[in-house]
Design an enzyme around this catalytic site. Structure first.
Site, PDB file in Angstrom:
ATOM      1  N   GLU A   3      14.462 -15.864  -0.278  1.00  0.00           N
ATOM      2  CA  GLU A   3      14.617 -16.983   0.441  1.00  0.00           C
ATOM      3  C   GLU A   3      13.741 -18.103   0.560  1.00  0.00           C
ATOM      4  O   GLU A   3      13.789 -19.358   0.967  1.00  0.00           O
ATOM      5  CB  GLU A   3      15.036 -16.516   1.897  1.00  0.00           C
ATOM      6  CG  GLU A   3      16.154 -15.506   2.245  1.00  0.00           C
ATOM      7  CD  GLU A   3      16.038 -15.114   3.441  1.00  0.00           C
ATOM      8  OE1 GLU A   3      15.344 -15.684   4.412  1.00  0.00           O
ATOM      9  OE2 GLU A   3      16.711 -14.096   3.838  1.00  0.00           O
ATOM     10  N   ASP A  26       0.918  -1.022  -0.160  1.00  0.00           N
ATOM     11  CA  ASP A  26       0.020   0.067  -0.154  1.00  0.00           C
ATOM     12  C   ASP A  26       0.883   1.122   0.134  1.00  0.00           C
ATOM     13  O   ASP A  26       1.917   1.633   0.796  1.00  0.00           O
ATOM     14  CB  ASP A  26      -0.887  -0.103   1.233  1.00  0.00           C
ATOM     15  CG  ASP A  26      -1.742   1.214   1.188  1.00  0.00           C
ATOM     16  OD1 ASP A  26      -2.512   1.070   0.278  1.00  0.00           O
ATOM     17  OD2 ASP A  26      -1.984   1.934   2.256  1.00  0.00           O
TER      18      ASP A  26
END
Length: 516
Positions: free
Chosen positions: A250, A201
């Site tokens: 990751e 956002d």
């Protein structure tokens, strides 16, 4: 689920308050969403973008977050979230959650600690506090996106604090390392739970120009606009995203970041999409564009050219929870709906990603006549009704033709009233009905899956306000004008048309796909 699914996905935005209410309290919830996953699977979407569901006082419909690691009780709990996520994944649907890093709620424990601490304290350094020198003059001329000054005084009158949105949404200070570490931890919390990405956002916010200088003019800047400002689209935001990208990489599963970044050009927007930053950024040019061939073509060309330069997919959208529904923007009624379907068919034939806002697959229009007493958008109240606000695109979905909430919930009035005319636009009224908007969306998304764009080559225009192109898998013709245009020369096998062809002509406000 294929590798790099996010380069050509159809992603459906769920606004939790208004999607489906399982417990009958008049507000949507996570269990309601879970119960409707078969509906989304039948629609054919690849992923859900879920607007905020975090613990919040709900002064700005959840974009005022009090706890980034907790579910608001109105929506359920973490167990409900995990079950919803599991069901979505079982249906082959990924889940992207909203992240709100520009500001917190004033109820957040950090801000409460800041108010309890002294000026200059570490607690206050997490936000933007400034001393009061003149009690009538804020530190600068910045105006809130929701109307009024972007500064509010603390109760003791000693300092101001910055809030680009409502006064209950204080802006975080991203010059503070503690803020960086907190959001890295929040990212990991939700990635560990299995989410497939984040929609960020106000991704162009967060970083403010050094010294917080005045803007030009009276300090008013539109959020839904294209003006660079001392608090929007500062280059420092890119440093933040370069620290986030290694975290998400990751994790297995090709997870993504999506930016809500309002910029003054496609060139500026593409900077967010460099290989070490974010995966997608909403292209709002078509949200702002009038329904004209020249405007759409310009936006399409610009997006494709600039995103190619950074190797990122184009990201297309026509409606969301912040803008007027495009059926209404395009004129409303049958004409607006016809144009909306044509525009959607166009998007689904372009190379890249398409976002669908809940209810557009039913042909829902903007609810323009909500009474003042039911409106909840802070922009409506902060401006004394001068800004009508965004409640009109957030009215709860109609699932059934009858009932107090048209099937939105098992009992009780919905949190915003639905128009009676929505009975005919409900899922029940449209499901399985040839020619309905819902069946059109289902067919369009299914057809797209077998004819995914590999590029875009413009063909000779069939008319003054129409265009045609080859996307590598099909030929698309879109007529933005009011008069029919000849399309016989573009193909013989019609894959899908938003309106019936007549004597080799495509009606005004319509689109057609031809097999190659």
């Amino acid at each position: 689920m294929s590798e790099h699914w996010w380069r050509d996905a159809v992603i459906y935005q769920v606004y939790p308050r208004s999607f489906a209410d399982a417990d009958g309290d008049g507000m949507g919830d996570l269990e309601g969403i879970r119960s409707r996953i078969p509906y989304l699977a039948a629609l054919g979407v690849d992923a859900i973008w879920l607007s905020p569901f975090y613990a919040s006082p709900q002064r700005d419909a959840g974009y005022d977050v009090a706890d980034y690691r907790a579910i608001d009780p109105r929506f359920g709990d973490l167990g409900d979230f995990d079950r919803m996520l599991a069901d979505a994944h079982a249906a082959g649907i990924r889940l992207i959650v909203d992240l709100v890093p520009n500001h917190t709620s004033s109820d957040h424990e950090w801000f409460q600690a800041a108010l309890a601490a002294a000026p200059g304290s570490p607690e206050r350094e997490r936000y933007h506090f400034r001393d009061v020198t003149d009690p009538e003059v804020p530190p600068n001329n910045w105006q809130s996106i929701f109307g009024g000054p972007a500064w509010t005084k603390t109760d003791d009158g000693a300092q101001w604090y910055l809030h680009l949105f409502d006064s209950s949404q204080p802006d975080l200070n991203w010059d503070n390392p503690e803020v960086h570490e907190e959001f890295k931890s929040v990212l990991r919390f939700w990635l560990d739970r299995g989410v497939d990405g984040f929609r960020i956002d106000v991704a162009h916010g967060m970083v403010k120009a050094p010294g917080l200088p005045d803007t030009g003019g009276d300090g008013t800047i539109e959020m839904i606009g294209t003006t660079q400002a001392p608090f929007f689209d500062q280059d420092g935001v890119h440093d933040i995203y370069r620290t986030w990208r290694p975290i998400i990489e990751e994790y297995e599963g090709d997870r993504i970041f999506v930016a809500e970044a309002w910029t003054d050009s496609a060139e500026r927007r593409s900077l967010y999409l460099r290989p070490d930053e974010l995966h997608q950024a909403f292209n709002f040019d078509l949200v702002l564009a009038p329904f004209r061939a020249v405007d759409f073509r310009k936006a399409i060309d610009s997006e494709i050219a600039n995103n190619a330069g950074v190797g990122a997919p184009c990201t297309w959208v026509l409606s969301n929870h912040d803008v007027q529904r495009h059926v209404t923007r395009y004129g409303g009624g049958e004409r607006g709906l016809a144009r909306a379907k044509a525009a959607t068919q166009l998007l689904l034939s372009l190379p890249g990603v398409v976002y669908v806002y809940q209810g557009e697959e039913l042909g829902l229009d903007e609810v323009l006549d909500l009474p003042a007493e039911v409106r909840q958008d802070p922009s409506f109240h902060r401006t004394g009704g001068e800004q009508i606000g965004r409640d009109g695109c957030r009215v709860p979905l109609p699932w059934a033709k009858e009932g107090v909430s048209l099937g939105f919930g098992p009992a009780g009035e919905p949190w915003l009233p639905q128009p009676a005319a929505w009975s005919d636009l409900s899922v029940e009224a449209e499901d399985g009905v040839p020619g309905s908007t819902l069946e059109f969306y289902r067919q369009a998304i299914a057809t797209r899956k077998g004819h995914k764009a590999t590029g875009l080559t413009w063909l000779a225009d069939p008319g003054e306000d129409a265009f045609a192109f080859d996307n590598g898998a099909l030929v698309a013709v879109v007529n933005f004008g009011d008069e029919p245009v000849p399309v016989a020369g573009y193909g013989t096998e019609v894959l899908l048309a938003s309106a019936d062809l007549a004597d080799g002509h495509l009606p005004g406000g319509a689109a057609v796909w031809f097999a190659k």
